[in-house]
Design a protein around this motif. Structure first.
Motif, PDB file in Angstrom:
ATOM      1  N   GLY A   1      10.216  21.254  20.738  1.00 36.80           N
ATOM      2  CA  GLY A   1       9.947  21.041  19.317  1.00 36.80           C
ATOM      3  C   GLY A   1       9.756  19.584  18.946  1.00 36.80           C
ATOM      4  O   GLY A   1       8.728  19.216  18.355  1.00 36.80           O
ATOM      5  N   PRO A   2      10.713  18.690  19.278  1.00 33.35           N
ATOM      6  CA  PRO A   2      10.526  17.280  18.912  1.00 33.35           C
ATOM      7  C   PRO A   2       9.332  16.616  19.591  1.00 33.35           C
ATOM      8  O   PRO A   2       8.764  15.666  19.055  1.00 33.35           O
ATOM      9  N   ILE A   3       8.950  17.112  20.763  1.00 32.20           N
ATOM     10  CA  ILE A   3       7.840  16.494  21.496  1.00 32.20           C
ATOM     11  C   ILE A   3       6.494  16.907  20.918  1.00 32.20           C
ATOM     12  O   ILE A   3       5.624  16.073  20.647  1.00 32.20           O
ATOM     13  N   PHE A   4       6.303  18.211  20.706  1.00 32.79           N
ATOM     14  CA  PHE A   4       4.991  18.722  20.313  1.00 32.79           C
ATOM     15  C   PHE A   4       4.849  18.986  18.820  1.00 32.79           C
ATOM     16  O   PHE A   4       3.742  18.877  18.284  1.00 32.79           O
ATOM     17  N   PHE A   5       5.899  19.329  18.139  1.00 27.67           N
ATOM     18  CA  PHE A   5       5.780  19.866  16.783  1.00 27.67           C
ATOM     19  C   PHE A   5       6.448  19.001  15.719  1.00 27.67           C
ATOM     20  O   PHE A   5       6.696  19.466  14.618  1.00 27.67           O
ATOM     21  N   GLN A   6       6.739  17.748  16.050  1.00 31.11           N
ATOM     22  CA  GLN A   6       7.203  16.776  15.056  1.00 31.11           C
ATOM     23  C   GLN A   6       6.308  15.546  15.133  1.00 31.11           C
ATOM     24  O   GLN A   6       6.745  14.430  15.424  1.00 31.11           O
ATOM     25  N   GLN A   7       5.041  15.776  14.881  1.00 34.15           N
ATOM     26  CA  GLN A   7       4.042  14.723  14.994  1.00 34.15           C
ATOM     27  C   GLN A   7       3.351  14.512  13.651  1.00 34.15           C
ATOM     28  O   GLN A   7       3.662  15.171  12.659  1.00 34.15           O
ATOM     29  N   LYS A   8       2.398  13.596  13.631  1.00 30.93           N
ATOM     30  CA  LYS A   8       1.609  13.325  12.429  1.00 30.93           C
ATOM     31  C   LYS A   8       0.282  14.081  12.500  1.00 30.93           C
ATOM     32  O   LYS A   8      -0.110  14.582  13.559  1.00 30.93           O
ATOM     33  N   PRO A   9      -0.453  14.178  11.364  1.00 27.52           N
ATOM     34  CA  PRO A   9      -1.629  15.062  11.301  1.00 27.52           C
ATOM     35  C   PRO A   9      -2.685  14.811  12.367  1.00 27.52           C
ATOM     36  O   PRO A   9      -3.227  15.757  12.937  1.00 27.52           O
TER      37      PRO A   9
ATOM     38  N   GLY B   1       0.811  -1.195   0.000  1.00 28.16           N
ATOM     39  CA  GLY B   1       0.000   0.000   0.000  1.00 28.16           C
ATOM     40  C   GLY B   1       0.854   1.258   0.000  1.00 28.16           C
ATOM     41  O   GLY B   1       2.079   1.211  -0.080  1.00 28.16           O
ATOM     42  N   PRO B   2       0.212   2.408   0.108  1.00 24.35           N
ATOM     43  CA  PRO B   2       0.945   3.681   0.036  1.00 24.35           C
ATOM     44  C   PRO B   2       1.577   4.100   1.346  1.00 24.35           C
ATOM     45  O   PRO B   2       2.230   5.139   1.410  1.00 24.35           O
ATOM     46  N   GLY B   3       1.399   3.337   2.396  1.00 22.23           N
ATOM     47  CA  GLY B   3       1.979   3.719   3.682  1.00 22.23           C
ATOM     48  C   GLY B   3       1.067   4.625   4.485  1.00 22.23           C
ATOM     49  O   GLY B   3      -0.078   4.891   4.113  1.00 22.23           O
ATOM     50  N   THR B   4       1.587   5.105   5.595  1.00 25.34           N
ATOM     51  CA  THR B   4       0.812   5.936   6.513  1.00 25.34           C
ATOM     52  C   THR B   4       1.113   7.418   6.280  1.00 25.34           C
ATOM     53  O   THR B   4       1.974   7.776   5.479  1.00 25.34           O
ATOM     54  N   PHE B   5       0.375   8.269   7.000  1.00 21.33           N
ATOM     55  CA  PHE B   5       0.671   9.694   6.958  1.00 21.33           C
ATOM     56  C   PHE B   5       2.105   9.920   7.437  1.00 21.33           C
ATOM     57  O   PHE B   5       2.522   9.351   8.447  1.00 21.33           O
ATOM     58  N   PRO B   6       2.854  10.773   6.752  1.00 25.73           N
ATOM     59  CA  PRO B   6       4.228  11.037   7.203  1.00 25.73           C
ATOM     60  C   PRO B   6       4.242  12.019   8.369  1.00 25.73           C
ATOM     61  O   PRO B   6       3.244  12.680   8.665  1.00 25.73           O
ATOM     62  N   LEU B   7       5.383  12.089   9.031  1.00 27.10           N
ATOM     63  CA  LEU B   7       5.576  13.133  10.039  1.00 27.10           C
ATOM     64  C   LEU B   7       5.473  14.494   9.372  1.00 27.10           C
ATOM     65  O   LEU B   7       5.944  14.684   8.236  1.00 27.10           O
ATOM     66  N   MET B   8       4.876  15.450  10.070  1.00 29.42           N
ATOM     67  CA  MET B   8       4.713  16.805   9.531  1.00 29.42           C
ATOM     68  C   MET B   8       5.310  17.814  10.513  1.00 29.42           C
ATOM     69  O   MET B   8       4.571  18.437  11.300  1.00 29.42           O
ATOM     70  N   PRO B   9       6.632  17.958  10.514  1.00 34.08           N
ATOM     71  CA  PRO B   9       7.238  18.954  11.410  1.00 34.08           C
ATOM     72  C   PRO B   9       6.760  20.360  11.057  1.00 34.08           C
ATOM     73  O   PRO B   9       6.700  20.739   9.886  1.00 34.08           O
ATOM     74  N   ILE B  10       6.408  21.128  12.077  1.00 34.94           N
ATOM     75  CA  ILE B  10       5.971  22.502  11.859  1.00 34.94           C
ATOM     76  C   ILE B  10       7.210  23.394  11.758  1.00 34.94           C
ATOM     77  O   ILE B  10       8.042  23.383  12.671  1.00 34.94           O
ATOM     78  N   PRO B  11       7.360  24.140  10.658  1.00 39.69           N
ATOM     79  CA  PRO B  11       8.560  24.972  10.490  1.00 39.69           C
ATOM     80  C   PRO B  11       8.784  25.897  11.692  1.00 39.69           C
ATOM     81  O   PRO B  11       7.834  26.423  12.275  1.00 39.69           O
ATOM     82  N   LEU B  12      10.029  26.085  12.043  1.00 45.55           N
ATOM     83  CA  LEU B  12      10.485  26.935  13.147  1.00 45.55           C
ATOM     84  C   LEU B  12      10.159  26.314  14.508  1.00 45.55           C
ATOM     85  O   LEU B  12      11.038  26.113  15.340  1.00 45.55           O
ATOM     86  N   LEU B  13       8.874  25.986  14.744  1.00 42.36           N
ATOM     87  CA  LEU B  13       8.493  25.445  16.049  1.00 42.36           C
ATOM     88  C   LEU B  13       9.143  24.090  16.302  1.00 42.36           C
ATOM     89  O   LEU B  13       9.511  23.777  17.436  1.00 42.36           O
ATOM     90  N   SER B  14       9.306  23.288  15.249  1.00 40.64           N
ATOM     91  CA  SER B  14       9.899  21.966  15.435  1.00 40.64           C
ATOM     92  C   SER B  14      11.388  22.038  15.749  1.00 40.64           C
ATOM     93  O   SER B  14      11.977  21.039  16.187  1.00 40.64           O
ATOM     94  N   ASP B  15      12.000  23.194  15.551  1.00 41.83           N
ATOM     95  CA  ASP B  15      13.425  23.358  15.837  1.00 41.83           C
ATOM     96  C   ASP B  15      13.705  23.803  17.264  1.00 41.83           C
ATOM     97  O   ASP B  15      14.872  23.906  17.663  1.00 41.83           O
ATOM     98  N   ILE B  16      12.655  24.098  18.029  1.00 40.62           N
ATOM     99  CA  ILE B  16      12.848  24.510  19.418  1.00 40.62           C
ATOM    100  C   ILE B  16      13.417  23.332  20.209  1.00 40.62           C
ATOM    101  O   ILE B  16      12.885  22.219  20.135  1.00 40.62           O
ATOM    102  N   PRO B  17      14.472  23.525  20.974  1.00 43.04           N
ATOM    103  CA  PRO B  17      15.045  22.404  21.749  1.00 43.04           C
ATOM    104  C   PRO B  17      14.015  21.798  22.700  1.00 43.04           C
ATOM    105  O   PRO B  17      13.221  22.519  23.305  1.00 43.04           O
ATOM    106  N   VAL B  18      14.034  20.514  22.831  1.00 48.72           N
ATOM    107  CA  VAL B  18      13.192  19.714  23.724  1.00 48.72           C
ATOM    108  C   VAL B  18      11.718  19.801  23.326  1.00 48.72           C
ATOM    109  O   VAL B  18      11.088  18.796  22.990  1.00 48.72           O
TER     110      VAL B  18
END
Length: 365
Positions: free
Chosen positions: A198-206, A179-196
């Protein structure tokens, strides 16, 4: 008007005033779980491991939160819904089937990446529609025919298990193309780069992002709009609401149907975000855990979200323990989320008061 306004303000102050205790207990529970985790794995989980565990907590909490939100919408209107598990299971199966077969057809007309994106959107719509249809069946049985709502929800669960099991054996158990796979991760620009953070809240799936949005939307609708006031009135005293001109049946129908859509979001999470495969009974009781989170949250969206996060933490800690302590039998850490369910219900259910008319069919005079 003045009296109504004062009552509404008093309810909001009471709601806010009671929640500091819940948040305090939640913080203590998270801290205790973290201490236990480090004791078990010998302090090996640091840095990126901590961030990964917390990010996983939000991902695993997503279907539980959707199930809890469905319960809040239904039971605030006076309809008990234990058929959430069945709606989630049906949505998971339909979403997987639509995703798989539509991709095989679409890739003949467009490039594979575009075909995968379109097929996933079609699968999302298909899963939500299937859950909506089951919610409609539950609404007709419990509201129109005034069937026992526990029995009606049980019928939904059994029906979903039978239909999904049959479809799996007949159409999905054989060797199918990829199949085509699942929804990819959608990092939010700028917010996903915040230390700690960012990876917890802003590097998630839809769907995880949608969970964060829905908790605010449902809370606002329930406590700050006329529709929410009517919903709570119907759930607390339907006869008085009817006397004031509120259509009790319509209000309950709409809430149950919207609750079904939200439960469908929890179901499609399994096959559109977690894994690109369907297995019978893959929801694994998370619909019922969502009901436990709703009770823990005292029928409030934010409280239900807190309960879902606690269960999500239990699941993510289970994964971390399995990685660092393979010598511990996997069944032991896997028990943690269900032990949390028992402990929370034992400690909270006696003090949590449901809407007064919850589970009671309305007879119009």
């Amino acid at each position: 008007m003045s009296t109504t306004t004062n009552i509404t303000k008093l309810q909001r102050r009471s709601l806010r005033g009671a929640w500091w205790v819940t948040w305090l207990l939640t913080a203590f529970g998270l801290f205790a779980a973290w201490v236990l985790l480090n004791l078990v794995i010998g302090g090996q989980c640091k840095g990126d491991c901590v961030i990964g565990t917390l990010a996983q907590m939000f991902r695993v909490a997503t279907p539980i939160a959707f199930a809890a939100f469905c319960g809040v919408l239904c039971e605030r209107a006076g309809v008990t819904d234990i058929g959430i598990e069945g709606k989630m299971l049906m949505a998971a199966m339909v979403a997987y089937a639509v995703n798989l077969f539509s991709y095989q057809w679409l890739k003949d007309f467009m490039d594979p990446a575009t075909a995968g994106n379109v097929s996933r959107l079609l699968a999302l719509a298909g899963g939500l529609i299937s859950a909506l249809l089951l919610a409609g069946l539950h609404a007709v049985l419990s509201i129109h025919f005034k069937a026992d709502q526990i029995i009606s929800g049980t019928v939904i669960n059994i029906l979903a298990i039978g239909v999904t099991g049959y479809c799996y054996r007949q159409f999905l158990a054989e060797n199918l193309p990829a199949g085509p796979g699942t929804f990819p991760l959608m990092p939010i620009p700028l917010l996903s780069d915040i230390p700690v953070i960012g990876p917890i809240f802003f590097q998630q799936k839809p769907l995880t992002y949608l969970m964060f949005i829905l908790v605010f939307v449902i809370y606002y609708i329930l406590f700050y709009t006329p529709w929410g006031l009517r919903t709570r009135a119907v759930g607390e005293h339907p006869r008085a609401a009817d006397t004031l001109g509120i259509n009790v049946y319509r209000t309950r129908y709409i809430n149950v149907l919207w609750g079904g859509v939200v439960a469908g979001l929890g179901g499609v999470w399994f096959t559109l975000e977690a894994v690109d495969v369907f297995n019978p009974l893959m929801t694994n009781g998370l619909g019922f855990i969502g009901l436990a989170a709703m009770i823990f949250g005292k029928w409030s969206p934010f409280g239900a979200m807190v309960g879902a996060l606690i269960f999500g933490l239990g699941n993510s800690v289970t994964s971390t323990v399995s990685i660092f302590r393979p010598d511990i039998p996997s069944q032991i850490p896997q028990m943690l989320p269900y032990l949390l369910t028992i402990i929370i219900l034992t400690g909270v259910v006696g003090r949590a008061v449901p809407p007064a008319a919850d589970g009671t069919p309305y007879e119009k005079n």
